[in-house]
Design an enzyme around this catalytic site. Structure first.
Site, short mmCIF file in Angstrom:
data_model
loop_
_atom_site.label_atom_id
_atom_site.label_comp_id
_atom_site.label_asym_id
_atom_site.label_seq_id
_atom_site.Cartn_x
_atom_site.Cartn_y
_atom_site.Cartn_z
N LYS A 22 0.98 -1.42 0.11
CA LYS A 22 -0.01 -0.04 -0.03
C LYS A 22 1.00 1.26 0.07
O LYS A 22 0.65 2.02 -0.66
CB LYS A 22 -0.89 0.16 1.35
CG LYS A 22 -1.55 1.24 1.46
CD LYS A 22 -2.35 1.42 2.88
CE LYS A 22 -1.72 1.62 4.18
NZ LYS A 22 -1.25 3.14 4.39
N ASN A 23 1.87 1.37 0.86
CA ASN A 23 2.75 2.61 1.06
C ASN A 23 3.87 2.68 -0.07
O ASN A 23 4.40 3.68 -0.01
CB ASN A 23 3.31 2.44 2.48
CG ASN A 23 2.30 2.67 3.51
OD1 ASN A 23 1.22 3.06 3.16
ND2 ASN A 23 2.75 2.41 4.78
N CYS A 123 -5.25 12.14 12.10
CA CYS A 123 -6.02 10.98 12.37
C CYS A 123 -5.74 10.28 13.58
O CYS A 123 -5.15 10.88 14.43
CB CYS A 123 -5.44 9.91 11.33
SG CYS A 123 -3.90 9.40 11.91
N ARG A 128 -0.18 14.52 12.71
CA ARG A 128 0.37 14.18 11.21
C ARG A 128 0.60 15.55 10.40
O ARG A 128 -0.15 15.59 9.40
CB ARG A 128 -0.71 13.23 10.38
CG ARG A 128 -0.98 12.26 11.24
CD ARG A 128 -0.04 10.91 11.45
NE ARG A 128 0.35 10.36 10.34
CZ ARG A 128 -0.13 9.23 9.39
NH1 ARG A 128 -1.27 8.78 9.90
NH2 ARG A 128 0.64 9.00 8.38
N ASP A 314 4.63 0.63 12.08
CA ASP A 314 3.44 -0.05 11.69
C ASP A 314 3.41 -1.24 12.00
O ASP A 314 2.29 -2.07 11.77
CB ASP A 314 3.44 0.01 9.95
CG ASP A 314 3.09 1.51 9.35
OD1 ASP A 314 3.52 1.79 8.47
OD2 ASP A 314 2.91 2.64 10.13
N ARG A 406 -9.00 -0.20 4.61
CA ARG A 406 -8.51 0.74 3.87
C ARG A 406 -7.15 0.45 3.63
O ARG A 406 -6.46 0.91 2.57
CB ARG A 406 -8.13 1.97 4.72
CG ARG A 406 -9.48 2.85 5.16
CD ARG A 406 -9.24 4.00 5.93
NE ARG A 406 -7.82 4.45 5.13
CZ ARG A 406 -7.13 5.59 5.72
NH1 ARG A 406 -7.85 6.17 6.97
NH2 ARG A 406 -6.02 5.88 5.25
C1 EPZ Z 1 4.08 7.28 6.46
O1 EPZ Z 1 3.27 8.13 7.02
C2 EPZ Z 1 3.36 5.84 6.32
N1 EPZ Z 1 2.22 6.02 5.31
C3 EPZ Z 1 2.68 5.56 7.55
O2 EPZ Z 1 1.98 4.32 7.58
C4 EPZ Z 1 3.88 5.25 8.38
O3 EPZ Z 1 3.52 4.80 9.74
C5 EPZ Z 1 4.85 6.18 8.57
O4 EPZ Z 1 5.33 6.72 7.40
C6 EPZ Z 1 6.20 6.19 9.44
O5 EPZ Z 1 6.86 4.89 8.82
C7 EPZ Z 1 2.55 6.17 3.96
O6 EPZ Z 1 3.58 5.85 3.63
C8 EPZ Z 1 1.26 6.51 2.89
P1 EPZ Z 1 6.30 10.61 8.48
P2 EPZ Z 1 3.97 9.60 6.78
O7 EPZ Z 1 6.15 11.72 7.43
O8 EPZ Z 1 4.85 9.90 5.86
C9 EPZ Z 1 6.09 13.75 11.89
C10 EPZ Z 1 0.29 2.96 7.70
O9 EPZ Z 1 -0.09 2.21 8.79
N2 EPZ Z 1 6.02 14.68 10.76
O10 EPZ Z 1 7.38 9.60 8.29
O11 EPZ Z 1 2.65 10.42 7.00
C11 EPZ Z 1 4.75 12.77 11.91
O12 EPZ Z 1 3.59 13.36 12.58
C12 EPZ Z 1 0.76 4.32 7.88
O13 EPZ Z 1 0.24 2.36 6.74
C13 EPZ Z 1 6.12 16.17 11.04
O14 EPZ Z 1 6.01 16.47 12.27
O15 EPZ Z 1 5.03 9.73 8.33
C14 EPZ Z 1 5.35 11.61 12.51
O16 EPZ Z 1 5.34 11.90 14.01
C15 EPZ Z 1 0.18 4.92 9.18
N3 EPZ Z 1 6.09 16.75 10.13
C16 EPZ Z 1 6.71 11.63 11.95
O17 EPZ Z 1 7.23 12.93 11.68
C17 EPZ Z 1 6.00 16.59 8.56
O18 EPZ Z 1 6.12 17.45 7.93
C18 EPZ Z 1 6.94 10.61 11.03
O19 EPZ Z 1 5.96 10.75 10.10
C19 EPZ Z 1 6.08 15.19 8.54
C20 EPZ Z 1 6.00 14.35 9.55
#
Ligand code: EPZ
Length: 428
Positions: A22-23, A123, A128, A314, A406
């Site tokens: 998915k990701n 969410c 996020r 995850d 989803r």
């Molecule tokens: C990706 O989300 C994945 N989703 C998530 O999978 C996964 O849990 C996550 O990476 C971490 O590995 C997809 O790839 C579609 P991040 P993403 O930006 O990119 C903070 C699932 O279950 N952050 O790496 O949104 C954020 O809040 C989903 O399949 C900021 O503060 O995660 C988090 O605490 C859930 N500012 C941390 O960084 C930003 O601009 C890591 O988030 C971006 C992120």
């Protein structure tokens, strides 16, 4: 809303094929925006988030054919043709159901010079934000106006400009967004502290197939030299390492012996290490992974989540469920998201002994869980509840399984093919 009725106690056996990731599929679909011709994808998983992303690309004027018209079965290959993209907008009603819609921002700015993307809400697992995405794209010359919950973005009139940037902390979709913006920017972009998740690399490889110039793939420093345009290409979506890990956890928790086919085992090294440490027997052979475990005979293991190649956030909920019936006390620390223990309250309804202290869960193994009604809150939590219900004594009911649908390709069907007793009750 569908429910799952689960009769616990059945050991698992047989073999099951792991679906496409998915990701990886989500950024790959967004990458189609960049090309002058169609992007052909194979190994497409059938799940809600891809349907949502497909609706979004169609809303922009693209042609999307990922699944058979009839809705049943799979297409050998799916085609995304964004060459007639006319409307660079991602409206709230689509973005609110899938935050990964933010992935269209970079490609729209690169290809179209403008974008209007509804600011993705939080969410269940956290706020996020996408501040790091916006800061990096601004460094490339993009200007943003945040009005009415939308990010209205504009690129400089002669296009985005390559930049040498470092992310303050690892962001998976932030890395993907900036990488996709950079492939058509003027000059060189260096992304330092880039996410190394395999899904980022899979997206990078597809972009290279489309004509992008990217080096440092799989490392935390990506170097992208902008080109004038990207062309049509084909790409096979990598296997889903989180689905594979979830199926691995299911066999470990329910007990039995089963084989996963088609997983990319390198992506699972740290996860497999933790299951082995807990006493699960794993054998990798020609790309297949055989798992053998005896329910309730596993040992408690500590886990701290972290960016790849660390233990994936995850997989935290699924591993925590496993620790609920392992011998001893397990300390599970979630370092990525601020609210990713929603599954704990539900697991305690089955008799789990878990104490939360901020970002740490202290899990004391109990002899056996007992079935009860539960409510899913987010994607991986719903998988965790399903695994626990399959190992529990008696029957359980899990509501709001749209969370599961989803992000997983028919997970209940796959588990039933291994001997689980899960009945899906369609919403009346
Ligand atoms: C990706 O989300 C994945 N989703 C998530 O999978 C996964 O849990 C996550 O990476 C971490 O590995 C997809 O790839 C579609 P991040 P993403 O930006 O990119 C903070 C699932 O279950 N952050 O790496 O949104 C954020 O809040 C989903 O399949 C900021 O503060 O995660 C988090 O605490 C859930 N500012 C941390 O960084 C930003 O601009 C890591 O988030 C971006 C992120």
């Amino acid at each position: 809303m569908d429910k799952l009725l689960v009769e616990g106690g059945a050991p698992l056996s047989g073999s099951v094929k792991v679906s496409g990731a998915k990701n990886a599929a989500l950024p790959l679909m967004a990458a189609a925006i960049l090309a002058d011709g169609p992007l052909t994808l194979t190994n497409i998983p059938k799940l809600g988030d891809l349907r949502t992303m497909g609706k979004l690309l169609k809303h922009m004027g693209g042609e999307v054919n990922l699944y058979p018209e009839s809705g049943d079965g799979y297409l050998e290959e799916g085609v995304l043709d964004m060459s007639r993209l006319a409307n660079p907008e991602a409206p709230h009603e689509l973005v609110k159901t899938m935050r990964a819609s933010a992935l269209v921002l970079g490609p729209l700015l690169a290809r179209f010079g403008q974008a209007k993307v509804s600011l993705p809400g939080g969410c269940a697992i956290g706020v996020r934000p996408i501040d790091m995405h916006l800061k990096a794209l601004a460094a490339m010359g993009a200007e943003f106006d945040l009005t009415g919950g939308d990010v209205v973005a504009k690129a400089p009139k002669d296009g985005l400009v390559g930049v040498d940037l470092r992310f303050d902390s690892v962001t998976v979709t932030g890395t993907e967004n900036v990488m996709m913006a950079a492939v058509l920017a003027k000059g060189r972009t260096v992304i330092r502290n880039a996410a190394r998740e395999p899904e980022v690399s899979d997206t990078a490889r597809a972009l290279v197939a489309m004509g992008a110039k990217i080096s440092g793939i799989d490392s935390d420093e990506l170097i992208i030299d902008g080109v004038d345009s990207l062309k049509a290409a084909s790409h096979s979506i990598m296997p889903d390492r989180v689905e594979a890990g979830t199926l691995l956890a299911a066999v470990a928790m329910a007990g039995g012996r089963a084989t996963l086919k088609g997983a990319k085992l390198n992506d699972l090294a740290v996860v497999m290490g933790k299951f082995t440490e807990a006493g699960v027997f794993l054998r990798a052979e020609n790309g297949d992974l055989t798992i053998e475990a005896h329910r309730g005979l596993l040992s408690a293991v500590n886990v701290t989540t972290g960016p790849y190649p660390g233990f994936p956030t995850d997989m935290q909920a699924q591993f925590l469920a496993l620790m609920c019936t392992s011998k001893g006390t397990s300390i599970i620390t979630e370092t990525i998201f601020e609210n990713r223990f929603m599954h704990v309250a539900e697991l305690k309804r089955l008799g789990a002994d878990v104490t939360l202290e901020g970002r740490t869960a202290v899990v004391k193994g109990v002899e056996r869980l007992s079935g009860a009604p539960m409510t899913a809150s987010d994607l991986r939590a719903s998988a965790s509840l399903l695994l626990a219900a399959m190992a529990a004594k008696g029957t359980s009911e899990i509501s709001r399984v749209y969370h599961l649908d989803r992000g997983y390709d028919r997970l209940d069907d796959k588990l039933n093919s291994l001997g689980a007793k899960i009945k899906r009750v369609k919403a009346s």
